[in-house]
Scaffold this motif. Structure first.
Motif, mmCIF file in Angstrom:
data_model
loop_
_atom_site.group_PDB
_atom_site.id
_atom_site.type_symbol
_atom_site.label_atom_id
_atom_site.label_comp_id
_atom_site.label_asym_id
_atom_site.label_seq_id
_atom_site.Cartn_x
_atom_site.Cartn_y
_atom_site.Cartn_z
ATOM 1 N N UNK A 48 0.741 -1.139 -0.033
ATOM 2 C CA UNK A 48 0.205 -0.218 -0.055
ATOM 3 C C UNK A 48 0.908 1.183 -0.052
ATOM 4 N N UNK A 49 0.278 2.376 -0.563
ATOM 5 C CA UNK A 49 0.935 3.656 -0.362
ATOM 6 C C UNK A 49 -0.146 3.688 1.325
ATOM 7 N N UNK A 50 1.877 3.885 2.414
ATOM 8 C CA UNK A 50 1.270 4.929 3.644
ATOM 9 C C UNK A 50 1.575 6.050 3.120
ATOM 10 N N UNK A 51 0.330 7.622 4.317
ATOM 11 C CA UNK A 51 0.665 8.964 3.193
ATOM 12 C C UNK A 51 0.419 9.113 5.041
ATOM 13 N N UNK A 52 1.236 10.232 6.306
ATOM 14 C CA UNK A 52 0.708 10.901 7.293
ATOM 15 C C UNK A 52 0.817 12.213 7.351
ATOM 16 N N UNK A 53 -0.266 13.121 7.395
ATOM 17 C CA UNK A 53 0.065 14.897 7.775
ATOM 18 C C UNK A 53 -0.529 14.549 9.160
ATOM 19 N N UNK A 54 -0.412 15.509 9.931
ATOM 20 C CA UNK A 54 -0.650 16.108 10.792
ATOM 21 C C UNK A 54 -1.866 16.807 11.338
ATOM 22 N N UNK A 55 -2.243 17.090 12.282
ATOM 23 C CA UNK A 55 -3.599 17.922 11.942
ATOM 24 C C UNK A 55 -4.181 18.984 11.173
ATOM 25 N N UNK A 56 -3.305 19.824 10.608
ATOM 26 C CA UNK A 56 -2.842 20.858 9.596
ATOM 27 C C UNK A 56 -3.170 20.818 8.132
ATOM 28 N N UNK A 57 -2.121 19.687 8.238
ATOM 29 C CA UNK A 57 -1.839 19.171 6.682
ATOM 30 C C UNK A 57 -0.917 19.440 6.390
ATOM 31 N N UNK A 58 -0.353 19.616 7.402
ATOM 32 C CA UNK A 58 2.104 19.273 7.143
ATOM 33 C C UNK A 58 1.643 17.691 6.241
ATOM 34 N N UNK A 59 3.164 17.515 5.866
ATOM 35 C CA UNK A 59 3.273 16.438 5.779
ATOM 36 C C UNK A 59 4.508 15.774 6.375
ATOM 37 N N UNK A 60 4.178 14.677 7.340
ATOM 38 C CA UNK A 60 5.122 14.253 8.114
ATOM 39 C C UNK A 60 5.321 12.710 7.658
ATOM 40 N N UNK A 61 4.801 12.006 6.735
ATOM 41 C CA UNK A 61 5.636 10.547 6.551
ATOM 42 C C UNK A 61 4.665 10.449 5.330
ATOM 43 N N UNK A 62 5.356 9.909 4.253
ATOM 44 C CA UNK A 62 5.156 9.091 3.006
ATOM 45 C C UNK A 62 5.851 7.629 2.730
ATOM 46 N N UNK A 63 5.646 7.000 2.780
ATOM 47 C CA UNK A 63 6.588 5.293 1.886
ATOM 48 C C UNK A 63 6.621 5.449 1.145
ATOM 49 N N UNK A 64 7.656 4.652 0.631
ATOM 50 C CA UNK A 64 8.254 5.038 -0.373
ATOM 51 C C UNK A 64 7.859 5.061 -1.403
ATOM 52 N N UNK A 65 5.753 3.437 -1.772
ATOM 53 C CA UNK A 65 5.350 3.270 -2.488
ATOM 54 C C UNK A 65 4.102 4.858 -3.141
ATOM 55 N N UNK A 66 3.964 5.632 -1.524
ATOM 56 C CA UNK A 66 3.505 6.645 -1.796
ATOM 57 C C UNK A 66 4.045 7.777 -2.525
ATOM 58 N N UNK A 67 5.639 7.853 -2.719
ATOM 59 C CA UNK A 67 6.337 8.865 -2.947
ATOM 60 C C UNK A 67 6.685 8.902 -4.235
ATOM 61 N N UNK A 68 6.276 6.949 -4.560
ATOM 62 C CA UNK A 68 6.441 6.728 -5.700
ATOM 63 C C UNK A 68 5.086 6.682 -6.932
ATOM 64 N N UNK A 69 4.286 6.876 -6.420
ATOM 65 C CA UNK A 69 2.657 7.260 -6.149
ATOM 66 C C UNK A 69 2.337 9.211 -6.763
ATOM 67 N N UNK A 70 3.257 9.989 -6.178
ATOM 68 C CA UNK A 70 2.596 11.025 -6.036
ATOM 69 C C UNK A 70 3.375 12.011 -7.456
ATOM 70 N N UNK A 71 4.856 10.844 -7.663
ATOM 71 C CA UNK A 71 5.866 11.237 -8.681
ATOM 72 C C UNK A 71 6.245 12.756 -8.489
ATOM 73 N N UNK A 72 6.813 12.696 -7.097
ATOM 74 C CA UNK A 72 8.140 14.514 -6.384
ATOM 75 C C UNK A 72 8.970 12.989 -5.461
#
Length: 471
Positions: free
Chosen positions: A25-49
């Motif tokens: 799976x793509x695992x992606x997390x933010x804090x309560x206001x939308x700051x990105x705090x984590x993205x696993x390898x698959x999530x990074x590849x999926x977003x192409x950044x």
């Protein structure tokens, strides 16, 4: 790095990263206001950044810069509820996504965790689940069939003292793990007897696998018995295959027509009997199996030993508990019981109510049964399916205790009583049809071909005769 077993809260940051980067799976997390705090390898590849870019931006930046057209995280931050949706990434792939809110003890939103996969990946996964469900249903149907079959094979139908004695012997030897050899003509019920022993043994809740050794091509016997590793030979399954002795572990294997085994396979079977060891084709790893072997044959194994076509050491290893099953002609008391039993089964199977009258039973009792119980079962089923009494009546002159010769119908003018020619011709025609049917063991197609007529004519003539008899 070798990980030691530990609870989740004791995982190091490096170990936790390994877990998250190897999820399906793509695992992606933010804090309560939308700051990105984590993205696993698959999530990074999926977003192409890059990961560095993501950790310096918010989900709103991704929307503003066109990296994605939709943010489930933004929706969860706004609604404080789980979001299930789909969107298309910059590469044009459709993404299935679920974002789950995480709150602290005071109810404040502190994390938004997103799980996503490409829709194509999910489609493949769903298709595999469907295929697995189909396989499971097939297995369930097979188990259901086997369970239903056990209701019949857990008993042996008999009335004779001879079979009563054999069944008592079977009940004595069944609880042991000793090898059993069943001897008898083809069709006497060796498989039924083997299953009877299995179902009265300590292995009754394990699998029973009947194998006709003569039906497996010589070049496939080893792979069927012992299995093979992937790529072991041309045409082999890419995943490899388990053999029958592996599948039957803790159960029973019934080796019918064991005298047909090639000498090379006889030596490998001997090794299993000695220590339970075997190799898959293409592997040097020794596998162990714990199976009970019941063998059967209608051949003279001692004569085969003299001809050097059967190993003497295997014979003595198999012949621990020999049982001779008598031919049906030598236990005539069982014929009526078996006929009634198979009649009940066939009537239930085909939704019929065909009877067996006293004349039928007398004919069955007088017949020599060269095909033994199998022939009796087939005759009764054919009688039920066709609804034609001739199936049984033909036995009166197709084979008997006095040599089993087919008698020619008397086509002479056996009586001086004058009857209309049409009636006499009809009588002679029926006799000849019955005689030809009997010669062909009731095969209507073959009979019609020999008589030069269509099979529908044979059926019509037999039906008309039955209607006349019942009227």
């Amino acid at each position: 790095m070798k990980l030691k077993a530990k609870s989740l809260h004791n995982l190091t940051e490096e170990e936790l990263e390994l877990v998250l980067n190897n999820c399906f799976a793509n695992i992606f997390a933010t804090d309560g206001v939308g700051n990105i705090v984590f993205a696993n390898r698959d999530a990074v590849e999926s977003l192409c950044v890059s990961e560095e870019y993501l950790l310096k931006h918010t989900v709103y930046d991704l929307l503003e810069e066109g990296i994605t057209d939709y943010s489930s995280t933004a929706n969860t931050i706004r609604t404080h509820t789980k979001t299930v949706a789909s969107y298309t990434n910059r590469a044009g792939a459709e993404i299935m996504v679920v974002t789950t809110p995480v709150f602290d003890a005071k109810g404040n939103l502190i994390l938004c965790v997103t799980y996503s996969r490409k829709k194509t990946d999910m489609d493949v996964f769903i298709e595999q689940v469907k295929e697995e469900r189909i396989r499971t249903n097939r297995y369930r149907d097979a188990v259901s069939y086997l369970d239903e079959n056990k209701k019949f094979t857990n008993i042996i139908i008999y009335k004779s003292k001879l079979m009563e004695s054999l069944c008592q012997t079977a009940q004595i030897i069944a609880p042991t793990d000793s090898t059993v050899m069943l001897y008898g003509e083809s069709g006497v019920g060796k498989e039924v007897f083997a299953n009877y022993i299995h179902l009265n043994s300590k292995r009754k809740d394990e699998i029973f696998i009947p194998v006709n050794c003569a039906a497996i091509p010589a070049n496939l016997i080893e792979s069927e018995f012992f299995g093979y590793e992937k790529g072991a030979f041309t045409g082999a399954d890419s995943k490899g295959k388990s053999g029958l002795f592996e599948v039957a572990n803790n159960g029973t294997i019934f080796l019918d027509e064991i005298g047909e085994l090639p000498l090379e396979m006889q030596s490998k079977l001997l090794r299993i009997l000695e220590n339970g060891e075997f190799f898959r084709i293409g592997s040097s790893k020794i596998l162990k199996t714990n199976v009970r072997i019941i063998g059967a044959t209608n051949r003279d194994l001692k004569g085969m030993i003299k001809d050097r076509t059967f190993r003497e050491d295997l014979y003595y290893r198999l012949n621990v508990l020999p049982i001779d099953i008598p031919a049906l002609r030598n236990r005539k008391e069982d014929v009526a019981e078996l006929a009634k039993y198979y009649l009940t089964k066939a009537n239930k199977k085909y939704g019929k109510r065909m009877p067996l009258n006293e004349e039928h039973l007398k004919i069955l009792m007088d017949y020599s049964w060269p095909g033994n119980v199998r022939e009796l079962r087939n005759i009764v089923e054919r009688y039920v399916v066709t609804g034609n009494s001739f199936v049984i009546e033909s036995l009166a002159y197709s084979g008997n205790e006095n040599g089993g010769m087919i008698q020619q119908p008397d086509l002479q003018m056996e009586s001086l009583v004058i009857v209309p020619l049409k009636e006499k011709m009809r009588s002679l025609e029926r006799q000849y049809i019955h005689y030809t049917l009997s010669s062909n063991d009731g095969d209507v197609q073959k009979t019609a071909a020999q008589l030069g007529v269509h099979k529908s004519l044979i059926y019509r003539k037999l039906r008309e005769e039955n209607q006349e008899k019942s009227s």
